[in-house]
Design a protein around this motif. Structure first.
Motif, PDB file in Angstrom:
ATOM      1  N   GLY A 278     -63.498  19.388  23.370  1.00 22.93           N
ATOM      2  CA  GLY A 278     -62.437  19.551  24.352  1.00 22.93           C
ATOM      3  C   GLY A 278     -62.488  18.594  25.522  1.00 22.93           C
ATOM      4  N   LYS A 279     -63.542  17.775  25.624  1.00 22.20           N
ATOM      5  CA  LYS A 279     -63.686  16.867  26.764  1.00 22.20           C
ATOM      6  C   LYS A 279     -62.892  15.575  26.545  1.00 22.20           C
ATOM      7  N   THR A 280     -62.621  14.869  27.683  1.00 23.28           N
ATOM      8  CA  THR A 280     -61.963  13.571  27.664  1.00 23.28           C
ATOM      9  C   THR A 280     -62.918  12.541  28.233  1.00 23.28           C
ATOM     10  N   TYR A 281     -63.008  11.378  27.560  1.00 28.26           N
ATOM     11  CA  TYR A 281     -63.911  10.301  27.979  1.00 28.26           C
ATOM     12  C   TYR A 281     -63.095   9.020  28.170  1.00 28.26           C
ATOM     13  N   CYS A 282     -63.656   8.152  29.008  1.00 27.58           N
ATOM     14  CA  CYS A 282     -62.913   6.941  29.371  1.00 27.58           C
ATOM     15  C   CYS A 282     -63.477   5.670  28.736  1.00 27.58           C
ATOM     16  N   THR A 283     -64.571   5.778  28.020  1.00 26.23           N
ATOM     17  CA  THR A 283     -65.150   4.647  27.303  1.00 26.23           C
ATOM     18  C   THR A 283     -65.688   5.143  25.968  1.00 26.23           C
ATOM     19  N   ALA A 284     -66.040   4.194  25.123  1.00 29.73           N
ATOM     20  CA  ALA A 284     -66.624   4.534  23.820  1.00 29.73           C
ATOM     21  C   ALA A 284     -67.883   5.371  24.007  1.00 29.73           C
ATOM     22  N   GLN A 285     -68.105   6.317  23.095  1.00 25.13           N
ATOM     23  CA  GLN A 285     -69.234   7.246  23.198  1.00 25.13           C
ATOM     24  C   GLN A 285     -70.134   7.118  21.959  1.00 25.13           C
ATOM     25  N   THR A 286     -71.451   7.234  22.214  1.00 23.07           N
ATOM     26  CA  THR A 286     -72.415   7.266  21.112  1.00 23.07           C
ATOM     27  C   THR A 286     -72.634   8.716  20.705  1.00 23.07           C
ATOM     28  N   VAL A 287     -72.352   9.010  19.448  1.00 21.88           N
ATOM     29  CA  VAL A 287     -72.449  10.370  18.927  1.00 21.88           C
ATOM     30  C   VAL A 287     -73.673  10.454  18.008  1.00 21.88           C
ATOM     31  N   THR A 288     -74.481  11.499  18.212  1.00 21.56           N
ATOM     32  CA  THR A 288     -75.662  11.721  17.384  1.00 21.56           C
ATOM     33  C   THR A 288     -75.443  12.968  16.537  1.00 21.56           C
ATOM     34  N   VAL A 289     -75.809  12.879  15.246  1.00 20.46           N
ATOM     35  CA  VAL A 289     -75.669  14.009  14.326  1.00 20.46           C
ATOM     36  C   VAL A 289     -77.039  14.296  13.706  1.00 20.46           C
ATOM     37  N   VAL A 295     -77.076  16.972   6.107  1.00 21.71           N
ATOM     38  CA  VAL A 295     -75.703  16.504   6.316  1.00 21.71           C
ATOM     39  C   VAL A 295     -75.186  15.816   5.058  1.00 21.71           C
ATOM     40  N   ARG A 296     -74.032  16.296   4.567  1.00 21.68           N
ATOM     41  CA  ARG A 296     -73.426  15.677   3.390  1.00 21.68           C
ATOM     42  C   ARG A 296     -72.460  14.574   3.804  1.00 21.68           C
ATOM     43  N   SER A 297     -71.640  14.826   4.834  1.00 20.82           N
ATOM     44  CA  SER A 297     -70.652  13.828   5.237  1.00 20.82           C
ATOM     45  C   SER A 297     -70.256  14.003   6.697  1.00 20.82           C
ATOM     46  N   VAL A 298     -69.778  12.877   7.282  1.00 21.40           N
ATOM     47  CA  VAL A 298     -69.232  12.883   8.648  1.00 21.40           C
ATOM     48  C   VAL A 298     -67.907  12.135   8.598  1.00 21.40           C
ATOM     49  N   THR A 299     -66.878  12.738   9.168  1.00 25.05           N
ATOM     50  CA  THR A 299     -65.582  12.062   9.242  1.00 25.05           C
ATOM     51  C   THR A 299     -65.034  12.156  10.659  1.00 25.05           C
ATOM     52  N   VAL A 300     -64.188  11.180  11.009  1.00 26.92           N
ATOM     53  CA  VAL A 300     -63.433  11.223  12.263  1.00 26.92           C
ATOM     54  C   VAL A 300     -61.963  11.068  11.887  1.00 26.92           C
ATOM     55  N   ASN A 301     -61.187  12.095  12.175  1.00 30.81           N
ATOM     56  CA  ASN A 301     -59.770  12.122  11.772  1.00 30.81           C
ATOM     57  C   ASN A 301     -59.633  11.768  10.286  1.00 30.81           C
ATOM     58  N   ASP A 302     -60.488  12.392   9.475  1.00 29.72           N
ATOM     59  CA  ASP A 302     -60.489  12.278   8.015  1.00 29.72           C
ATOM     60  C   ASP A 302     -60.999  10.939   7.495  1.00 29.72           C
ATOM     61  N   GLU A 303     -61.458  10.041   8.373  1.00 25.44           N
ATOM     62  CA  GLU A 303     -62.015   8.769   7.933  1.00 25.44           C
ATOM     63  C   GLU A 303     -63.533   8.889   7.840  1.00 25.44           C
ATOM     64  N   PRO A 304     -64.133   8.484   6.696  1.00 24.42           N
ATOM     65  CA  PRO A 304     -65.587   8.609   6.544  1.00 24.42           C
ATOM     66  C   PRO A 304     -66.341   7.755   7.559  1.00 24.42           C
ATOM     67  N   ILE A 305     -67.465   8.272   8.027  1.00 31.09           N
ATOM     68  CA  ILE A 305     -68.311   7.588   8.991  1.00 31.09           C
ATOM     69  C   ILE A 305     -69.698   7.410   8.390  1.00 31.09           C
ATOM     70  N   THR A 306     -70.271   6.228   8.546  1.00 30.12           N
ATOM     71  CA  THR A 306     -71.637   5.970   8.114  1.00 30.12           C
ATOM     72  C   THR A 306     -72.567   6.035   9.319  1.00 30.12           C
ATOM     73  N   LEU A 307     -73.576   6.874   9.222  1.00 29.07           N
ATOM     74  CA  LEU A 307     -74.524   7.017  10.326  1.00 29.07           C
ATOM     75  C   LEU A 307     -75.599   5.948  10.240  1.00 29.07           C
ATOM     76  N   GLU A 308     -75.997   5.441  11.402  1.00 27.01           N
ATOM     77  CA  GLU A 308     -77.139   4.549  11.515  1.00 27.01           C
ATOM     78  C   GLU A 308     -78.115   5.170  12.491  1.00 27.01           C
ATOM     79  N   ASN A 309     -79.303   5.513  11.968  1.00 28.56           N
ATOM     80  CA  ASN A 309     -80.294   6.235  12.784  1.00 28.56           C
ATOM     81  C   ASN A 309     -79.688   7.506  13.374  1.00 28.56           C
TER      82      ASN A 309
END
Length: 352
Positions: A278-289, A295-309
């Motif tokens: 629910g938060k709003t940010y003003c610059t790109a954010q680093t997300v950790t999972v 974890v089987r999969s991560v998507t953002v707005n239905d687009e697959p995401i590849t995790l690095e570290n």
């Protein structure tokens, strides 16, 4: 096989011998040590009406009524000292701080065991020819009695075990037919024909034994703890090492194990950090999972995401962005945020 049958029959015989055979004779409330000593001479229910510190051991034994019943309701009061039980079916409601010594009454032709059922024992318990049926034991338990149930938080030394949960070491001189063991136990005394290993983060959290001949149930181990994570349940894995989609449900009959050992694994809910729902940010954010192993999969707005570290960058975009993490059991976790390209302001004119 004959030894297996004989051992189980002996345990069952002890339990049946301990079952109530006399009616409760009275119910009294006591407030002094003298009243308590008088009340324990016959079957009945004793309600503690005040805190009592025993000046010497409390002897609970009626030679004329071997195997009598005694229920002690603590009612929030304390009882300290030592209690000696002989041929007594002792039911406790509440917390007892006194040490307990329990044994059978034996004569040339018969014996009348004691039993302990219910309540919380804060003092040490020593028992012989006695069965522990249930209860919470906060201190050491030792002797040559049988344990059929209960929760034990300190070291236990006993005869046989046919149930219970043991969080420290459990040393037995006879067979182990059932029980959940979180600490050491006598592996050479295990007579049960099936078991469940509870694994958490590549370690054995607990092992539970059950026996199909005795028709014992598999109860399930307590959930492990992992700082910052939420436990989702115990899951089996398929032949490829992937989590099955349905968690184990407890209790279930040991017959379902078909005399074998199975492994189940703790599944932890993935932790999404770096952004808040629910938060709003003003610059790109680093997300950790985390936990990446589940974890089987991560998507953002239905687009697959590849995790690095275990991380990815959530860049500015128009509108909201929904992060969806799916674990290997099919559980879904979502966070929706807004990431703008710089600060945005809403200006109001002087006229509104």
């Amino acid at each position: 096989m004959k030894k297996r049958i004989l051992s189980i029959v002996l345990i069952l015989c002890m339990v049946f011998m301990l079952m109530p055979t006399v009616a409760l004779a009275s119910e009294v409330t006591v407030t002094t040590e003298e009243e308590l000593r008088a009340a324990v001479q016959t079957s009945g229910t004793i309600n503690l009406g005040a805190d009592i510190a025993l000046s010497e051991p409390l002897i609970v034994n009626d030679p004329a009524e071997h195997g009598f019943n005694l229920t002690l309701n603590m009612n929030g009061h304390t009882l300290t000292g030592v209690i000696n039980l002989t041929a007594c079916r002792f039911t406790l409601n509440g917390r007892l701080d006194a040490d307990v010594e329990a044994k059978a009454y034996v004569d040339p032709s018969n014996q009348w065991p004691s039993w302990l059922d219910g309540g919380t024992y804060a003092g040490q318990v020593r028992f012989k020819n006695t069965a522990i049926m249930s209860g919470i034991f906060l201190n050491k338990v030792s002797g040559q009695g049988s344990i059929a149930g209960g929760t034990f938080y300190e070291d236990v030394n006993c005869g046989s075990v046919a149930g219970g949960s043991f969080f420290k070491s459990c040393t037995t001189t006879d067979s182990i037919w059932a029980g959940i063991f979180y600490g050491a136990y006598n592996q050479d005394k295990v007579a049960a024909d099936c078991s469940v290993r509870y694994n958490s983060d590549d370690e054995v959290h607990a092992i539970e034994f059950a026996d199909t001949f005795a028709s014992s149930s598999v109860l399930g181990a307590e959930a492990p703890s992992k700082k910052g994570y939420t436990f989702l349940g115990w899951y089996e894995k398929d032949t490829n090492g992937e989590f099955l989609e349905t968690p184990m449900e407890f209790p279930f009959s040991s017959d379902n194990l078909r005399r074998r050992t199975i492994d189940v694994y703790a599944l932890w809910a993935p932790v999404i950090s770096g952004v808040e729902d629910g938060k709003t940010y003003c610059t790109a954010q680093t997300v950790t999972v985390l936990d990446n192993d589940a974890v089987r999969s991560v998507t953002v707005n239905d687009e697959p995401i590849t995790l690095e570290n275990n991380q990815f960058t959530l860049n500015p975009a128009e509108g909201t962005q929904t992060i969806v993490v799916t674990d290997k059991a099919g559980n879904v976790f979502e966070i929706t945020v807004t990431v703008n390209d710089g600060h945005t302001y809403e200006w109001e004119s002087e006229n509104g």
